[in-house]
Design an enzyme around this catalytic site. Structure first.
Site, short mmCIF file in Angstrom:
data_model
loop_
_atom_site.label_atom_id
_atom_site.label_comp_id
_atom_site.label_asym_id
_atom_site.label_seq_id
_atom_site.Cartn_x
_atom_site.Cartn_y
_atom_site.Cartn_z
N ARG A 71 44.39 26.70 28.23
CA ARG A 71 44.87 26.67 26.86
C ARG A 71 46.39 26.54 26.84
O ARG A 71 47.06 26.90 27.81
CB ARG A 71 44.46 27.95 26.12
N SER A 103 42.20 37.29 27.67
CA SER A 103 41.64 36.23 28.51
C SER A 103 41.80 36.57 29.99
O SER A 103 42.87 37.02 30.42
CB SER A 103 42.36 34.92 28.21
N HIS A 144 37.56 38.63 19.62
CA HIS A 144 37.52 38.16 21.02
C HIS A 144 36.84 39.26 21.84
O HIS A 144 37.49 39.97 22.61
CB HIS A 144 38.97 37.91 21.49
N ASP A 177 32.28 36.49 25.10
CA ASP A 177 33.65 36.11 24.70
C ASP A 177 33.97 36.35 23.22
O ASP A 177 35.08 36.71 22.90
CB ASP A 177 33.88 34.64 25.04
N CYS A 184 40.50 38.99 31.65
CA CYS A 184 40.68 40.42 31.90
C CYS A 184 39.35 41.18 31.95
O CYS A 184 39.32 42.40 31.80
CB CYS A 184 41.61 41.03 30.85
N LYS A 200 37.53 28.85 20.53
CA LYS A 200 38.68 29.61 20.03
C LYS A 200 39.13 29.11 18.66
O LYS A 200 39.51 29.89 17.80
CB LYS A 200 39.85 29.54 21.02
N ARG A 258 36.65 26.96 35.95
CA ARG A 258 35.61 27.56 35.10
C ARG A 258 34.24 26.96 35.36
O ARG A 258 34.12 25.84 35.86
CB ARG A 258 35.97 27.34 33.62
N TYR A 293 40.91 20.20 27.93
CA TYR A 293 40.47 21.40 28.63
C TYR A 293 40.04 22.55 27.71
O TYR A 293 40.75 22.91 26.78
CB TYR A 293 41.60 21.92 29.55
P1 GTP Z 1 38.08 34.74 29.48
O1 GTP Z 1 36.88 33.89 29.70
O2 GTP Z 1 39.35 34.04 29.83
O3 GTP Z 1 38.16 35.31 28.10
O4 GTP Z 1 38.05 35.94 30.57
P2 GTP Z 1 37.18 37.30 30.67
O5 GTP Z 1 37.80 38.36 29.85
O6 GTP Z 1 35.75 37.01 30.44
O7 GTP Z 1 37.42 37.72 32.21
P3 GTP Z 1 36.41 37.67 33.45
O8 GTP Z 1 35.29 38.65 33.32
O9 GTP Z 1 36.05 36.26 33.71
O10 GTP Z 1 37.35 38.20 34.61
C1 GTP Z 1 38.58 37.57 34.95
C2 GTP Z 1 39.00 37.96 36.34
O11 GTP Z 1 39.14 39.37 36.45
C3 GTP Z 1 37.99 37.53 37.41
O12 GTP Z 1 38.67 37.03 38.52
C4 GTP Z 1 37.28 38.82 37.74
O13 GTP Z 1 36.82 38.84 39.08
C5 GTP Z 1 38.35 39.88 37.50
N1 GTP Z 1 37.74 41.17 37.09
C6 GTP Z 1 36.80 41.35 36.13
N2 GTP Z 1 36.41 42.66 36.05
C7 GTP Z 1 37.14 43.32 36.99
C8 GTP Z 1 37.19 44.68 37.41
O14 GTP Z 1 36.47 45.56 36.91
N3 GTP Z 1 38.07 44.98 38.41
C9 GTP Z 1 38.86 44.02 38.98
N4 GTP Z 1 39.69 44.39 39.95
N5 GTP Z 1 38.83 42.72 38.62
C10 GTP Z 1 37.98 42.37 37.64
C1 SPV Z 2 40.09 32.35 27.02
O1 SPV Z 2 41.16 31.85 27.41
O2 SPV Z 2 40.04 33.47 26.43
C2 SPV Z 2 38.82 31.66 27.30
C3 SPV Z 2 38.87 30.32 27.90
O3 SPV Z 2 37.77 32.20 26.98
S1 SPV Z 2 39.16 29.06 26.72
O4 SPV Z 2 37.87 28.57 26.27
O5 SPV Z 2 39.91 27.99 27.41
O6 SPV Z 2 39.90 29.59 25.62
MN MN Z 3 38.12 34.37 26.19
#
Ligand code: GTP
Ligand code: SPV
Ligand code: MN
Length: 595
Positions: free
Chosen positions: A70, A262, A240, A287, A264, A220, A379, A211
């Protein structure tokens, strides 16, 4: 295949965009499997998609190295007055922004097909669903939208001749001259990218990027930025947030909605396989959540999406096995590395490094290579139905009743593993002051601490001061039926830079504590920042954590928290008159408690 467009507004809009963008052809999408397959075949033939020998019906795409996430700097909330967009959004007046973008859109689809994608966010026909139509010149967008949203000719039927929809205009901004050869991932340079929202007329215009959230406009742009502005006007919430159902060993169900910024941890928590025996987690969404007060007086949530656009790096059978099983077949991968035997690979997927790969830029990669093989924001796109722990109610048009809200972020220091808000008002303060280190989900610096209120800084389609007030108003309407609010941080590190908390499946231990608090089964320790677990209440059975680590993980250092106050004050000051007085009161109470 040619579908007749009977809707008058759509008919006129298609004609208008055709005149401006000058595509070679127009194609109305029907959302069928056959359409997906033939679109994918075209992407293979053109060299954009690589079929994966090792994964059935799965494909790898490599984006242009400039178009990998983004672009918050190029994202606009265009309202008549700048005050309506507020201090957290980029703003240009609608007439000026439309002028700039119309110049860019002129002839921008030359040499390409204009796809008209009718889609529903939420189950088609559900009272909470919204209809959007995306016009795009990207076949990659079409196949992704098939998985992420409900693309169907039924949507056009539902619209009838005079039904309303949210127009979402998208162009990659790369017209082709006659005879010009296309590139693998066409897009426009960064200074020509615009991700624009006109919330006063429920309109989205995106230009220059192919992307993720820049281009899949149901996500979003519609389901958060435009929907949040609609939700404010209509008295609901677009957030979110992941949505999950947790079931205790006794069979009691808890529905949890959690907002983390994002990259996290939302997808990981949403699909967690609890390490605690007898506990079960089912995924409803990873999400976005749309929440409405139902006739029972409680907040019910639906997931408006139908797929996952998840972060690949860090995903493994050790960390998120349910995601690994979700992506075994029928997946679109973007910016992952390619193995020699025709599979995808990314950092953190397995302990052993392959001896050779093709990296996300298409170059040879070996363990000696300095750069990552997969992009940090690589992704996977997969349909939600493929998740082994998808909840049977994930498409229930009535949604699920939310018991618990969790806010959080990525904080290397200061913020403990978990704490509970004293009240709804205090919970709103925790959401409003949430801070997190930036990630690769946005183009820009990574690891910078910033305030990201409710994980909505990049996604709130109106003045965030008003958004805070909206949360207070919702709390008043919900009264005693309001969900309880908690704050978590999985990412605190020790002095030597290691995560103090194992995270992932062990986050179930934190969820168990939260459920026991909600049930009033256990007490909690008063602290300046909120209610902390009493010693022994967090179930650590079977974990080999040093008691020193646990202490550090849970510690609330008064001096560190006092040092947060000026930054919170400065953050609040940006909202000026739009800052609810209740937030100022909360800040003063925190100051007093810190002494
Ligand atoms: P978006 O799709 O961008 O909104 O991200 P998200 O909030 O869904 O995050 P996601 O669960 O994909 O995790 C992002 C990164 O953080 C990945 O590399 C995970 O492995 C890492 N991660 C997720 N949960 C944990 C956790 O409990 N501990 C640690 N150390 N890393 C984590
Ligand atoms: C985020 O950035 O919070 C995502 C990926 O979930 S995107 O669809 O690119 O916004
Ligand atoms: Mn997201």
């Amino acid at each position: 295949m040619s579908i007749e467009v009977k809707n008058m507004k759509l008919h006129a809009w298609i004609a208008e965009i055709k005149t401006i963008c000058q595509p070679d052809a127009i194609y109305i999408c029907d959302g069928s499997r056959q359409e997906y397959d033939s679109m994918m075949q075209k992407l293979i033939d053109s060299g954009s998609a690589t079929p994966l020998k090792k994964r059935k019906n799965s494909f790898l795409f490599r984006s242009d190295p400039s178009d990998v996430a983004r672009v918050e700097d190029r994202t606009y909330i265009s309202t008549t007055s700048q005050d309506e967009a507020g201090p957290t959004n980029n703003w240009v007046a609608p007439a000026e922004l439309k002028g700039i973008m119309k110049d860019l859109y002129k002839g921008c689809m030359k040499g390409r097909t204009m796809y008209v994608i009718p889609f529903s966010m939420g189950p088609i026909g559900s009272p909470m669903a919204k209809i959007g139509i995306e016009i795009s010149d990207s076949p990659y967008v079409v196949v992704n939208m098939h998985l992420m949203t409900r693309v169907s000719s039924k949507v056009l039927e539902l619209l009838g001749t005079d039904g309303d929809f949210i127009p979402c205009l998208h162009s990659i901004g790369a017209p082709l001259e006659p005879g010009q050869k296309d590139v693998q991932w066409p897009c426009a340079p960064i200074e020509q990218k615009y991700i624009s929202h006109f919330p006063e007329e429920n309109l989205i215009w995106s230009y220059g990027s192919g992307y993720g959230g820049n281009a899949l406009l149901g996500k979003k742009c519609l389901a958060l930025r435009i929907a949040s502005a609609m939700a404010k006007r209509e008295g609901w919430l677009a957030e979110h947030m992941l949505i999950l159902r947790l079931t205790s060993p006794e069979g009691k169900q808890y529905h949890i909605a959690a907002a983390f910024p994002s990259a996290c941890g939302k997808t990981n928590l949403a699909m967690m396989l609890p390490s605690l025996k007898g506990w079960k987690c089912e995924c409803i969404g990873d999400d976005i959540a749309w929440l409405k007060i139902a006739p029972d007086g409680r907040l019910h949530a639906i997931n408006p999406e139908s797929g996952f656009f998840g972060v690949a790096p860090g995903t493994s059978y050790a960390t998120n096995p349910m995601a690994m099983d979700t992506v075994r077949e029928n997946v679109i991968f973007t910016n992952c590395a390619l193995t020699d035997d025709g599979d995808v690979w990314w950092e953190g997927m397995e302990a052993e490094l392959p001896s050779h790969l093709i990296d996300w830029k298409g170059h040879d990669w070996t363990p000696e290579s300095k750069a990552d093989a997969a992009h940090a924001n690589a992704r996977f796109t997969a349909h939600a139905s493929q998740c082994p722990v998808i909840c049977k109610d994930w498409e229930n048009p009535a949604g699920v009743p939310i018991d618990i809200f969790i806010f959080g972020g990525r904080r290397t220091s200061v913020v403990p593993l978990v704490y509970e808000a004293f009240s709804w008002e205090h919970g709103v303060f925790l959401g409003a002051t949430a801070a997190s280190e930036t990630t690769a989900a946005n183009i820009g610096a990574v690891g910078n601490l910033r305030r990201d209120p409710f994980a909505m800084k990049p996604f709130c389609g109106y003045n965030m001061g008003d958004y805070f007030q909206h949360w207070f108003n919702m709390g008043e309407k919900l009264g005693s039926k309001a969900p309880k609010i908690f704050y978590v941080n999985w990412f605190r590190k020790s002095q030597d830079g290691k995560f103090l908390w194992p995270g992932f499946s062990d986050n179930s231990r934190v969820l168990k504590w939260i459920c026991e608090r909600v049930d009033g089964k256990i007490g909690a320790e008063n602290s300046a920042i909120g209610l902390l677990p009493n010693e022994g209440d967090l179930d650590l059975s079977g974990l080999t954590l040093q008691s020193e680590s646990i202490k550090e993980l849970m510690s609330v250092n008064v001096d560190e928290w006092k040092a947060e106050l000026p930054d919170i004050e400065a953050h609040f000051a940006t909202f000026d008159k739009r800052l609810p007085a209740k937030l100022k009161d909360q800040l003063e109470e925190l100051r007093k408690r810190l002494g």
